[in-house]
Motif scaffolding. Structure first.
Motif, PDB file in Angstrom:
ATOM      1  N   ASN A 144      12.874   1.429   7.226  1.00  0.00           N
ATOM      2  CA  ASN A 144      11.818   2.434   7.075  1.00  0.00           C
ATOM      3  C   ASN A 144      10.469   1.709   7.123  1.00  0.00           C
ATOM      4  O   ASN A 144      10.192   0.857   6.280  1.00  0.00           O
ATOM      5  CB  ASN A 144      11.990   3.177   5.746  1.00  0.00           C
ATOM      6  N   PRO A 145       9.628   2.019   8.122  1.00  0.00           N
ATOM      7  CA  PRO A 145       8.364   1.274   8.258  1.00  0.00           C
ATOM      8  C   PRO A 145       7.422   1.403   7.065  1.00  0.00           C
ATOM      9  O   PRO A 145       6.682   0.467   6.745  1.00  0.00           O
ATOM     10  CB  PRO A 145       7.740   1.870   9.529  1.00  0.00           C
ATOM     11  N   ALA A 152       5.070  -5.132   1.829  1.00  0.00           N
ATOM     12  CA  ALA A 152       4.270  -6.246   2.340  1.00  0.00           C
ATOM     13  C   ALA A 152       2.872  -6.237   1.733  1.00  0.00           C
ATOM     14  O   ALA A 152       2.348  -7.289   1.326  1.00  0.00           O
ATOM     15  CB  ALA A 152       4.187  -6.173   3.863  1.00  0.00           C
ATOM     16  N   GLU A 153       2.258  -5.051   1.661  1.00  0.00           N
ATOM     17  CA  GLU A 153       0.918  -4.961   1.067  1.00  0.00           C
ATOM     18  C   GLU A 153       0.933  -5.340  -0.408  1.00  0.00           C
ATOM     19  O   GLU A 153       0.019  -6.000  -0.904  1.00  0.00           O
ATOM     20  CB  GLU A 153       0.357  -3.546   1.238  1.00  0.00           C
ATOM     21  N   TRP A 154       1.980  -4.905  -1.097  1.00  0.00           N
ATOM     22  CA  TRP A 154       2.103  -5.256  -2.504  1.00  0.00           C
ATOM     23  C   TRP A 154       2.272  -6.769  -2.664  1.00  0.00           C
ATOM     24  O   TRP A 154       1.617  -7.392  -3.510  1.00  0.00           O
ATOM     25  CB  TRP A 154       3.289  -4.528  -3.132  1.00  0.00           C
ATOM     26  N   ASP A 155       3.112  -7.372  -1.841  1.00  0.00           N
ATOM     27  CA  ASP A 155       3.333  -8.823  -1.897  1.00  0.00           C
ATOM     28  C   ASP A 155       2.051  -9.587  -1.555  1.00  0.00           C
ATOM     29  O   ASP A 155       1.762 -10.628  -2.153  1.00  0.00           O
ATOM     30  CB  ASP A 155       4.455  -9.234  -0.935  1.00  0.00           C
ATOM     31  N   ASP A 172       6.045  -9.161   8.286  1.00  0.00           N
ATOM     32  CA  ASP A 172       6.596  -7.899   7.785  1.00  0.00           C
ATOM     33  C   ASP A 172       5.752  -6.714   8.263  1.00  0.00           C
ATOM     34  O   ASP A 172       6.300  -5.650   8.605  1.00  0.00           O
ATOM     35  CB  ASP A 172       6.648  -7.916   6.256  1.00  0.00           C
ATOM     36  N   VAL A 173       4.444  -6.913   8.288  1.00  0.00           N
ATOM     37  CA  VAL A 173       3.550  -5.854   8.767  1.00  0.00           C
ATOM     38  C   VAL A 173       3.790  -5.625  10.262  1.00  0.00           C
ATOM     39  O   VAL A 173       3.811  -4.483  10.732  1.00  0.00           O
ATOM     40  CB  VAL A 173       2.066  -6.204   8.502  1.00  0.00           C
TER      41      VAL A 173
END
Length: 207
Positions: A144-145, A152-155, A172-173
């Motif tokens: 699921n994109p 990825a944004e959280w990481d 990942d993005v």
């Protein structure tokens, strides 16, 4: 026999009319949202949710709107009301549709809004919860994109906070952006957001 057939036809017509009302209501709510009438859109989604208690999407969108408008809000009382409402509605959505990755992401977004408002108070406890939510979402929907992008944004945010390089998460993005091109859902009004955000993040990735 004639009466039975008539009853079945009437039941079918009632179902179609109900579905038609639901679709028209959802379309109107999205139109309001697109025109930046956030409160009106939220209120309409809420009315639809009341009329359609077995559908998770209206509850999800009430939660999402109240979360989005909370980012940047300085008034704690107003922010609390919005985020408490967001949590209340996403909890109902979760009860209707358990183990739903879209709902898990939205739940994490509520936590992020609290952290953005007051990191010192909410950072430690809610950061741990978010890590768990994103991990579970990835296990449920690894392709699921929105799940990939959100994690990825959280990481990246966590890496920045601890002074670490964010470059490893750029891949990942990229993967999320590739998946946005092919991801489809047969459920009407299913979430579609994220592609433009992925492009923005990727453009600044590693900088």
């Amino acid at each position: 026999m004639k009466n039975l057939i008539l009853s079945m036809l009437l039941m079918g017509a009632t179902f179609v009319n109900a579905q038609d009302r639901y679709s028209k209501g959802m379309e109107k709510a999205f139109e309001l949202w697109q025109n930046q009438k956030m409160v009106e859109a939220s209120n309409l989604f809420e009315r639809i949710a009341t009329a359609e208690p077995d559908k998770w999407l209206p509850y999800y969108y009430v939660s999402q709107i109240n979360t989005i408008i909370s980012f940047g809000e300085k008034n704690e009382e107003k922010l609390s009301k919005q985020l408490e409402k967001a949590k209340e509605f996403i909890d109902v959505a979760k009860a209707i549709s358990p183990n739903n990755p879209e709902i898990l992401i939205q739940e994490a977004l509520i936590n992020t809004a609290w952290i953005a408002f007051d990191g010192a108070t909410y950072g430690m406890t809610l950061s741990q919860k978010n890590a768990q939510l994103y991990q579970k979402a990835m296990e449920l929907a690894p392709n699921n994109p929105r799940v990939i992008l959100s994690k990825a944004e959280w990481d990246m945010g966590s890496a920045k906070y601890f002074g670490k390089d964010t470059t490893p998460y750029c891949k990942d993005v990229e993967r999320a952006l590739e998946l946005f091109a092919t991801f489809k859902s047969e459920t009407p009004f299913y979430p579609t957001w994220g592609e433009e955000r992925a492009k923005e993040v990727l453009a600044n990735c590693g900088k």
